[in-house]
Design a protein around this motif. Structure first.
Motif: not given
Ligand code: NAI
Length: 385
Positions: A316, A323, A341, A384
Protein backbone atom coordinates in the motif's frame (compact mmCIF):
# COMPACT_ATOMS: atom_id res chain seq x y z
CA UNK A 1 -19.66 -8.28 -28.29
CA UNK A 2 -15.92 -8.80 -28.32
CA UNK A 3 -14.45 -11.74 -30.23
CA UNK A 4 -11.79 -13.28 -28.04
CA UNK A 5 -8.58 -14.79 -29.36
CA UNK A 6 -6.53 -16.94 -27.03
CA UNK A 7 -2.97 -18.01 -27.73
CA UNK A 8 -1.72 -21.01 -25.77
CA UNK A 9 -4.18 -23.83 -25.05
CA UNK A 10 -2.57 -25.12 -21.84
CA UNK A 11 -4.01 -25.01 -18.34
CA UNK A 12 -4.64 -21.26 -18.38
CA UNK A 13 -5.53 -20.63 -22.03
CA UNK A 14 -8.13 -23.40 -22.16
CA UNK A 15 -9.65 -22.20 -18.87
CA UNK A 16 -9.90 -18.63 -20.12
CA UNK A 17 -11.46 -19.88 -23.38
CA UNK A 18 -14.12 -21.68 -21.34
CA UNK A 19 -14.99 -18.54 -19.37
CA UNK A 20 -15.15 -16.34 -22.47
CA UNK A 21 -17.39 -18.85 -24.29
CA UNK A 22 -19.58 -19.25 -21.20
CA UNK A 23 -20.13 -15.50 -21.36
CA UNK A 24 -21.38 -15.65 -24.93
CA UNK A 25 -18.23 -14.64 -26.80
CA UNK A 26 -17.00 -16.24 -29.94
CA UNK A 27 -13.56 -17.61 -29.06
CA UNK A 28 -10.59 -18.64 -31.16
CA UNK A 29 -8.02 -20.83 -29.47
CA UNK A 30 -4.56 -21.34 -30.95
CA UNK A 31 -1.54 -23.33 -29.83
CA UNK A 32 1.83 -23.97 -31.43
CA UNK A 33 1.30 -27.67 -30.64
CA UNK A 34 -1.71 -29.25 -32.36
CA UNK A 35 -1.85 -31.90 -29.61
CA UNK A 36 -2.46 -29.13 -27.05
CA UNK A 37 -5.56 -28.12 -29.01
CA UNK A 38 -6.94 -31.66 -29.09
CA UNK A 39 -6.24 -32.02 -25.38
CA UNK A 40 -7.94 -28.72 -24.62
CA UNK A 41 -11.00 -29.76 -26.62
CA UNK A 42 -11.19 -33.12 -24.83
CA UNK A 43 -10.75 -31.53 -21.44
CA UNK A 44 -13.47 -28.99 -22.09
CA UNK A 45 -15.83 -31.73 -23.22
CA UNK A 46 -15.25 -33.57 -19.92
CA UNK A 47 -15.68 -30.39 -17.88
CA UNK A 48 -18.95 -29.58 -19.63
CA UNK A 49 -20.23 -33.14 -19.09
CA UNK A 50 -19.54 -32.75 -15.37
CA UNK A 51 -21.31 -29.39 -15.26
CA UNK A 52 -24.35 -30.89 -16.99
CA UNK A 53 -24.35 -33.87 -14.60
CA UNK A 54 -24.31 -31.43 -11.67
CA UNK A 55 -27.18 -29.40 -13.21
CA UNK A 56 -24.97 -26.36 -13.48
CA UNK A 57 -25.48 -26.24 -17.22
CA UNK A 58 -28.16 -27.58 -19.57
CA UNK A 59 -27.19 -29.94 -22.34
CA UNK A 60 -28.09 -27.38 -24.97
CA UNK A 61 -26.16 -24.72 -23.02
CA UNK A 62 -23.09 -26.95 -23.03
CA UNK A 63 -23.42 -27.58 -26.74
CA UNK A 64 -23.77 -23.87 -27.45
CA UNK A 65 -20.77 -23.07 -25.24
CA UNK A 66 -18.57 -25.64 -26.95
CA UNK A 67 -19.79 -24.46 -30.35
CA UNK A 68 -18.56 -20.95 -29.68
CA UNK A 69 -14.94 -22.10 -29.44
CA UNK A 70 -13.00 -22.55 -32.64
CA UNK A 71 -9.72 -24.47 -32.29
CA UNK A 72 -7.30 -23.31 -34.92
CA UNK A 73 -3.76 -23.94 -36.10
CA UNK A 74 -3.79 -20.75 -38.18
CA UNK A 75 -2.99 -17.47 -36.46
CA UNK A 76 -4.41 -15.68 -39.51
CA UNK A 77 -7.87 -16.77 -38.30
CA UNK A 78 -7.45 -14.21 -35.52
CA UNK A 79 -8.04 -11.30 -37.90
CA UNK A 80 -11.57 -10.73 -36.57
CA UNK A 81 -10.57 -10.84 -32.91
CA UNK A 82 -11.24 -7.68 -30.92
CA UNK A 83 -9.29 -8.87 -27.87
CA UNK A 84 -6.41 -11.33 -27.70
CA UNK A 85 -5.15 -12.93 -24.50
CA UNK A 86 -1.79 -14.67 -24.58
CA UNK A 87 -1.17 -17.63 -22.24
CA UNK A 88 1.92 -19.28 -23.72
CA UNK A 89 5.22 -20.25 -22.11
CA UNK A 90 6.48 -17.85 -19.40
CA UNK A 91 9.29 -16.11 -21.32
CA UNK A 92 9.60 -12.56 -22.67
CA UNK A 93 10.80 -13.23 -26.23
CA UNK A 94 8.09 -15.71 -27.29
CA UNK A 95 5.46 -13.44 -25.78
CA UNK A 96 6.79 -10.44 -27.71
CA UNK A 97 6.83 -12.55 -30.85
CA UNK A 98 3.18 -13.44 -30.35
CA UNK A 99 2.23 -9.78 -30.05
CA UNK A 100 4.31 -8.86 -33.10
CA UNK A 101 2.52 -11.57 -35.07
CA UNK A 102 -0.82 -10.30 -33.79
CA UNK A 103 -0.10 -6.70 -34.79
CA UNK A 104 0.29 -7.87 -38.38
CA UNK A 105 -3.03 -9.74 -38.27
CA UNK A 106 -5.59 -7.93 -36.09
CA UNK A 107 -7.09 -4.45 -36.48
CA UNK A 108 -5.63 -1.38 -34.74
CA UNK A 109 -8.28 -1.39 -31.99
CA UNK A 110 -7.72 -4.96 -30.85
CA UNK A 111 -6.76 -5.24 -27.22
CA UNK A 112 -3.65 -7.31 -26.54
CA UNK A 113 -3.24 -8.92 -23.12
CA UNK A 114 -0.70 -11.17 -21.46
CA UNK A 115 -1.55 -13.62 -18.69
CA UNK A 116 2.03 -13.58 -17.38
CA UNK A 117 2.34 -14.24 -13.66
CA UNK A 118 5.91 -13.09 -13.14
CA UNK A 119 7.29 -11.15 -16.09
CA UNK A 120 7.30 -7.38 -16.49
CA UNK A 121 4.32 -6.36 -18.62
CA UNK A 122 6.24 -3.20 -19.47
CA UNK A 123 9.15 -5.24 -20.83
CA UNK A 124 6.83 -7.44 -22.94
CA UNK A 125 5.02 -4.33 -24.25
CA UNK A 126 8.26 -2.62 -25.21
CA UNK A 127 8.66 -5.01 -28.13
CA UNK A 128 5.32 -4.02 -29.64
CA UNK A 129 4.63 -1.23 -32.16
CA UNK A 130 1.61 0.14 -30.34
CA UNK A 131 2.14 -0.66 -26.65
CA UNK A 132 -0.78 1.55 -25.59
CA UNK A 133 -3.17 -1.32 -26.28
CA UNK A 134 -1.18 -3.92 -24.35
CA UNK A 135 -1.69 -4.82 -20.68
CA UNK A 136 -1.55 -7.70 -18.22
CA UNK A 137 -4.73 -9.64 -17.41
CA UNK A 138 -3.65 -12.13 -14.77
CA UNK A 139 -6.08 -14.98 -14.12
CA UNK A 140 -5.54 -17.50 -11.33
CA UNK A 141 -5.55 -21.27 -11.71
CA UNK A 142 -8.09 -22.80 -12.33
CA UNK A 143 -9.31 -19.78 -14.27
CA UNK A 144 -13.01 -20.76 -14.49
CA UNK A 145 -13.23 -21.16 -10.68
CA UNK A 146 -11.04 -18.41 -9.29
CA UNK A 147 -12.89 -15.10 -9.00
CA UNK A 148 -9.90 -12.80 -8.87
CA UNK A 149 -8.21 -11.27 -11.91
CA UNK A 150 -5.34 -8.80 -11.59
CA UNK A 151 -5.30 -6.05 -14.22
CA UNK A 152 -1.78 -4.76 -14.79
CA UNK A 153 -1.18 -1.70 -16.94
CA UNK A 154 2.32 -1.44 -18.37
CA UNK A 155 4.04 1.92 -18.23
CA UNK A 156 2.95 2.43 -21.84
CA UNK A 157 -0.70 1.28 -21.54
CA UNK A 158 -3.40 3.83 -22.42
CA UNK A 159 -6.00 4.44 -19.66
CA UNK A 160 -8.76 3.54 -22.16
CA UNK A 161 -7.20 0.08 -22.59
CA UNK A 162 -7.32 -0.48 -18.84
CA UNK A 163 -10.95 0.64 -18.62
CA UNK A 164 -11.94 -1.59 -21.52
CA UNK A 165 -10.17 -4.65 -20.10
CA UNK A 166 -11.74 -4.16 -16.67
CA UNK A 167 -15.20 -3.79 -18.18
CA UNK A 168 -14.75 -6.96 -20.20
CA UNK A 169 -13.43 -9.10 -17.35
CA UNK A 170 -15.96 -7.68 -14.85
CA UNK A 171 -18.71 -8.66 -17.30
CA UNK A 172 -17.50 -12.26 -16.93
CA UNK A 173 -18.41 -12.13 -13.24
CA UNK A 174 -14.81 -11.82 -12.12
CA UNK A 175 -13.48 -9.47 -9.45
CA UNK A 176 -10.81 -7.27 -10.99
CA UNK A 177 -8.13 -5.47 -9.03
CA UNK A 178 -5.64 -3.00 -10.39
CA UNK A 179 -1.97 -3.76 -9.74
CA UNK A 180 1.20 -1.84 -10.51
CA UNK A 181 3.63 -3.63 -12.83
CA UNK A 182 6.01 -4.80 -10.10
CA UNK A 183 7.26 -8.33 -9.30
CA UNK A 184 4.48 -10.68 -8.22
CA UNK A 185 1.84 -7.97 -8.80
CA UNK A 186 -0.41 -8.21 -5.69
CA UNK A 187 -1.10 -11.81 -4.71
CA UNK A 188 2.23 -13.39 -5.58
CA UNK A 189 4.01 -10.63 -3.67
CA UNK A 190 1.89 -10.25 -0.55
CA UNK A 191 1.48 -14.02 -0.06
CA UNK A 192 5.23 -14.77 -0.02
CA UNK A 193 5.66 -14.76 3.80
CA UNK A 194 2.86 -17.31 4.15
CA UNK A 195 5.30 -19.83 2.73
CA UNK A 196 8.64 -18.17 3.48
CA UNK A 197 8.11 -17.45 7.17
CA UNK A 198 6.54 -20.87 7.72
CA UNK A 199 9.59 -22.50 6.12
CA UNK A 200 11.86 -20.38 8.29
CA UNK A 201 10.04 -21.43 11.48
CA UNK A 202 10.31 -25.05 10.32
CA UNK A 203 14.03 -24.76 9.48
CA UNK A 204 14.78 -23.29 12.88
CA UNK A 205 13.14 -26.31 14.46
CA UNK A 206 10.56 -24.21 16.29
CA UNK A 207 7.76 -26.44 15.03
CA UNK A 208 7.18 -29.14 12.43
CA UNK A 209 5.08 -28.76 9.28
CA UNK A 210 1.98 -30.40 10.73
CA UNK A 211 2.03 -28.11 13.77
CA UNK A 212 2.51 -24.96 11.69
CA UNK A 213 -0.31 -26.02 9.35
CA UNK A 214 -2.55 -26.74 12.32
CA UNK A 215 -1.84 -23.32 13.87
CA UNK A 216 -2.62 -21.45 10.65
CA UNK A 217 -5.81 -23.43 10.07
CA UNK A 218 -7.23 -23.87 13.55
CA UNK A 219 -6.11 -20.59 15.10
CA UNK A 220 -5.79 -18.39 12.01
CA UNK A 221 -8.80 -19.58 10.04
CA UNK A 222 -6.82 -20.21 6.84
CA UNK A 223 -8.34 -22.94 4.68
CA UNK A 224 -5.00 -24.69 4.28
CA UNK A 225 -1.73 -24.45 6.15
CA UNK A 226 1.39 -23.30 4.28
CA UNK A 227 2.92 -26.77 3.87
CA UNK A 228 -0.20 -28.50 2.64
CA UNK A 229 -0.78 -25.57 0.31
CA UNK A 230 2.78 -25.77 -1.09
CA UNK A 231 2.22 -29.49 -1.69
CA UNK A 232 -1.09 -28.72 -3.34
CA UNK A 233 0.30 -26.01 -5.64
CA UNK A 234 3.41 -28.09 -6.36
CA UNK A 235 6.75 -27.26 -4.74
CA UNK A 236 8.28 -26.73 -8.18
CA UNK A 237 5.69 -24.10 -9.11
CA UNK A 238 5.72 -22.42 -5.69
CA UNK A 239 9.52 -22.40 -5.53
CA UNK A 240 9.80 -20.96 -9.07
CA UNK A 241 7.51 -18.05 -8.13
CA UNK A 242 9.49 -17.37 -4.94
CA UNK A 243 12.78 -17.47 -6.79
CA UNK A 244 11.60 -15.19 -9.58
CA UNK A 245 10.14 -12.67 -7.12
CA UNK A 246 13.39 -12.76 -5.09
CA UNK A 247 15.50 -12.08 -8.20
CA UNK A 248 13.15 -9.42 -9.51
CA UNK A 249 13.38 -7.59 -6.17
CA UNK A 250 17.16 -7.40 -6.54
CA UNK A 251 17.58 -10.07 -3.88
CA UNK A 252 15.67 -8.37 -1.11
CA UNK A 253 16.11 -10.81 1.83
CA UNK A 254 12.41 -10.58 2.61
CA UNK A 255 11.69 -12.81 -0.37
CA UNK A 256 14.57 -15.26 0.03
CA UNK A 257 13.70 -18.83 -1.01
CA UNK A 258 14.29 -21.70 1.43
CA UNK A 259 16.69 -24.62 0.99
CA UNK A 260 14.06 -26.91 2.46
CA UNK A 261 11.83 -26.33 -0.52
CA UNK A 262 14.70 -26.35 -3.03
CA UNK A 263 15.75 -29.80 -1.83
CA UNK A 264 12.20 -31.08 -2.23
CA UNK A 265 12.26 -29.82 -5.81
CA UNK A 266 15.68 -31.43 -6.37
CA UNK A 267 14.29 -34.74 -5.14
CA UNK A 268 11.12 -34.32 -7.25
CA UNK A 269 9.12 -34.38 -4.03
CA UNK A 270 6.77 -31.93 -5.66
CA UNK A 271 3.73 -32.55 -3.49
CA UNK A 272 0.44 -34.27 -4.15
CA UNK A 273 1.16 -34.72 -7.85
CA UNK A 274 4.23 -36.89 -7.22
CA UNK A 275 3.00 -38.57 -4.04
CA UNK A 276 5.56 -36.87 -1.79
CA UNK A 277 6.28 -33.34 -0.74
CA UNK A 278 6.43 -31.84 2.71
CA UNK A 279 4.07 -34.71 3.49
CA UNK A 280 3.93 -38.30 2.28
CA UNK A 281 0.81 -39.03 0.19
CA UNK A 282 1.70 -42.58 -0.80
CA UNK A 283 -0.66 -45.37 0.07
CA UNK A 284 -0.36 -46.46 3.66
CA UNK A 285 1.53 -43.34 4.75
CA UNK A 286 0.46 -42.09 8.17
CA UNK A 287 -0.03 -38.31 8.36
CA UNK A 288 2.04 -36.73 11.17
CA UNK A 289 0.16 -35.44 14.21
CA UNK A 290 0.46 -31.74 15.05
CA UNK A 291 1.41 -30.58 18.53
CA UNK A 292 -1.78 -28.78 19.46
CA UNK A 293 -0.32 -26.40 21.99
CA UNK A 294 -2.37 -23.24 21.69
CA UNK A 295 0.25 -20.94 23.19
CA UNK A 296 2.93 -22.09 20.76
CA UNK A 297 0.40 -22.11 17.91
CA UNK A 298 -0.46 -18.46 18.58
CA UNK A 299 3.23 -17.51 18.48
CA UNK A 300 3.53 -19.19 15.07
CA UNK A 301 0.37 -17.54 13.74
CA UNK A 302 1.32 -14.10 15.09
CA UNK A 303 4.74 -14.29 13.49
CA UNK A 304 3.54 -15.32 10.02
CA UNK A 305 0.60 -12.95 10.19
CA UNK A 306 2.80 -9.98 11.16
CA UNK A 307 4.99 -10.69 8.13
CA UNK A 308 1.95 -10.92 5.84
CA UNK A 309 0.50 -7.68 7.21
CA UNK A 310 3.88 -6.00 6.80
CA UNK A 311 3.95 -7.05 3.15
CA UNK A 312 0.42 -5.77 2.53
CA UNK A 313 1.14 -2.46 4.30
CA UNK A 314 4.33 -2.01 2.29
CA UNK A 315 2.47 -2.73 -0.96
CA UNK A 316 0.00 0.00 0.00
CA UNK A 317 2.82 2.35 0.97
CA UNK A 318 4.52 1.81 -2.39
CA UNK A 319 1.27 2.30 -4.35
CA UNK A 320 1.22 -1.23 -5.74
CA UNK A 321 -2.54 -1.30 -5.26
CA UNK A 322 -5.32 0.47 -3.36
CA UNK A 323 -6.31 -0.57 0.15
CA UNK A 324 -9.54 -2.18 -1.04
CA UNK A 325 -7.90 -3.98 -3.97
CA UNK A 326 -5.22 -5.39 -1.67
CA UNK A 327 -7.93 -6.81 0.59
CA UNK A 328 -9.97 -8.19 -2.32
CA UNK A 329 -6.89 -9.77 -3.87
CA UNK A 330 -5.98 -11.73 -0.75
CA UNK A 331 -9.49 -12.79 0.21
CA UNK A 332 -10.57 -13.79 -3.31
CA UNK A 333 -7.27 -14.73 -4.93
CA UNK A 334 -5.95 -16.97 -2.16
CA UNK A 335 -9.03 -17.26 0.08
CA UNK A 336 -7.54 -15.59 3.17
CA UNK A 337 -10.13 -15.49 5.96
CA UNK A 338 -9.82 -11.69 6.24
CA UNK A 339 -8.17 -8.84 4.44
CA UNK A 340 -4.71 -8.35 5.95
CA UNK A 341 -5.15 -4.63 6.59
CA UNK A 342 -8.50 -5.11 8.31
CA UNK A 343 -6.86 -7.91 10.29
CA UNK A 344 -4.08 -5.51 11.30
CA UNK A 345 -6.68 -3.07 12.65
CA UNK A 346 -8.21 -5.88 14.65
CA UNK A 347 -4.89 -6.94 16.19
CA UNK A 348 -3.83 -3.35 16.73
CA UNK A 349 -1.19 -1.77 14.53
CA UNK A 350 1.16 -1.17 17.45
CA UNK A 351 1.02 -4.88 18.33
CA UNK A 352 2.03 -5.79 14.78
CA UNK A 353 4.88 -3.25 14.84
CA UNK A 354 6.03 -4.62 18.22
CA UNK A 355 6.03 -8.18 16.87
CA UNK A 356 8.14 -7.16 13.86
CA UNK A 357 10.50 -5.12 16.02
CA UNK A 358 10.98 -8.07 18.35
CA UNK A 359 11.90 -10.28 15.39
CA UNK A 360 14.25 -7.61 14.06
CA UNK A 361 15.91 -7.19 17.45
CA UNK A 362 16.31 -10.94 17.76
CA UNK A 363 17.69 -11.66 14.29
CA UNK A 364 19.16 -8.34 13.09
CA UNK A 365 18.00 -9.31 9.63
CA UNK A 366 16.63 -6.87 7.09
CA UNK A 367 13.94 -9.44 6.38
CA UNK A 368 12.12 -8.29 9.52
CA UNK A 369 12.19 -4.54 8.84
CA UNK A 370 8.84 -2.96 9.58
CA UNK A 371 7.08 -1.04 6.81
CA UNK A 372 7.31 2.68 7.39
CA UNK A 373 3.58 3.04 6.78
CA UNK A 374 2.75 0.60 9.55
CA UNK A 375 5.08 2.33 11.98
CA UNK A 376 3.84 5.84 11.21
CA UNK A 377 0.19 4.80 11.35
CA UNK A 378 0.71 3.02 14.67
CA UNK A 379 2.49 6.07 16.10
CA UNK A 380 -0.35 8.32 14.97
CA UNK A 381 -2.93 5.82 16.27
CA UNK A 382 -4.51 5.52 12.83
CA UNK A 383 -6.32 2.51 11.40
CA UNK A 384 -6.66 1.19 7.83
CA UNK A 385 -10.48 1.09 7.99
P1 NAI B 1 0.97 -24.56 -20.06
O1 NAI B 1 2.33 -25.10 -20.21
O2 NAI B 1 -0.11 -25.41 -19.47
O3 NAI B 1 0.44 -24.06 -21.48
C1 NAI B 1 1.19 -23.26 -22.36
C2 NAI B 1 0.77 -23.60 -23.78
O4 NAI B 1 1.37 -22.65 -24.65
C3 NAI B 1 1.25 -24.99 -24.24
O5 NAI B 1 0.15 -25.70 -24.74
C4 NAI B 1 2.27 -24.69 -25.32
O6 NAI B 1 2.24 -25.63 -26.37
C5 NAI B 1 1.83 -23.34 -25.81
N1 NAI B 1 2.89 -22.52 -26.38
C6 NAI B 1 4.15 -22.37 -25.94
N2 NAI B 1 4.81 -21.50 -26.72
C7 NAI B 1 3.94 -21.10 -27.67
C8 NAI B 1 4.01 -20.17 -28.73
N3 NAI B 1 5.14 -19.49 -28.97
N4 NAI B 1 2.91 -19.97 -29.49
C9 NAI B 1 1.78 -20.65 -29.23
N5 NAI B 1 1.64 -21.53 -28.24
C10 NAI B 1 2.71 -21.74 -27.46
O7 NAI B 1 1.13 -23.20 -19.23
P2 NAI B 1 0.05 -22.45 -18.33
O8 NAI B 1 0.16 -22.94 -16.94
O9 NAI B 1 -1.26 -22.46 -19.01
O10 NAI B 1 0.66 -20.97 -18.33
C11 NAI B 1 0.53 -20.11 -19.42
C12 NAI B 1 0.83 -18.68 -18.98
O11 NAI B 1 -0.04 -18.30 -17.90
C13 NAI B 1 2.24 -18.46 -18.46
O12 NAI B 1 2.65 -17.15 -18.81
C14 NAI B 1 2.06 -18.59 -16.96
O13 NAI B 1 3.06 -17.92 -16.23
C15 NAI B 1 0.72 -17.93 -16.77
N6 NAI B 1 -0.01 -18.30 -15.56
C16 NAI B 1 -0.01 -19.60 -15.12
C17 NAI B 1 -0.71 -19.95 -13.97
C18 NAI B 1 -0.70 -21.36 -13.48
O14 NAI B 1 -0.97 -21.55 -12.29
N7 NAI B 1 -0.44 -22.34 -14.30
C19 NAI B 1 -1.46 -18.92 -13.21
C20 NAI B 1 -1.48 -17.63 -13.81
C21 NAI B 1 -0.75 -17.34 -14.94
Amino acid sequence: MEIIGIIGAGAMGSGIAQIAAANGHRVLLYDAKPSALTNAEKKLEQTLEKLVAKDKLTESGALALAGRIQYTEQLSDFRECTAVIEAIVEAVEPKRQVFNDMEAIVGPDTLLATNTSSLSVTLISAGVQDPERVLGIHFFNPAPLMRLVEIIPALQTAPATVARARKLIDSWGKTTVLAKDTPGFIVNRVARPFYGEALRIFEEGIADAATIDWAMRALGGFRMGPFELMDFIGNDVNYAVTESVFQAFYYDPRYKPAFTQKRLVDARFLGRKTGRGHYDYREGAVPPEPVKDEKQGREILDRILAMLINEAADALYLNIASRDDLELAMTQGVNYPKGLLAWADEIGLQNVVDQLDRLYAEYHEDRYRCSRLLRVMARERKVFY
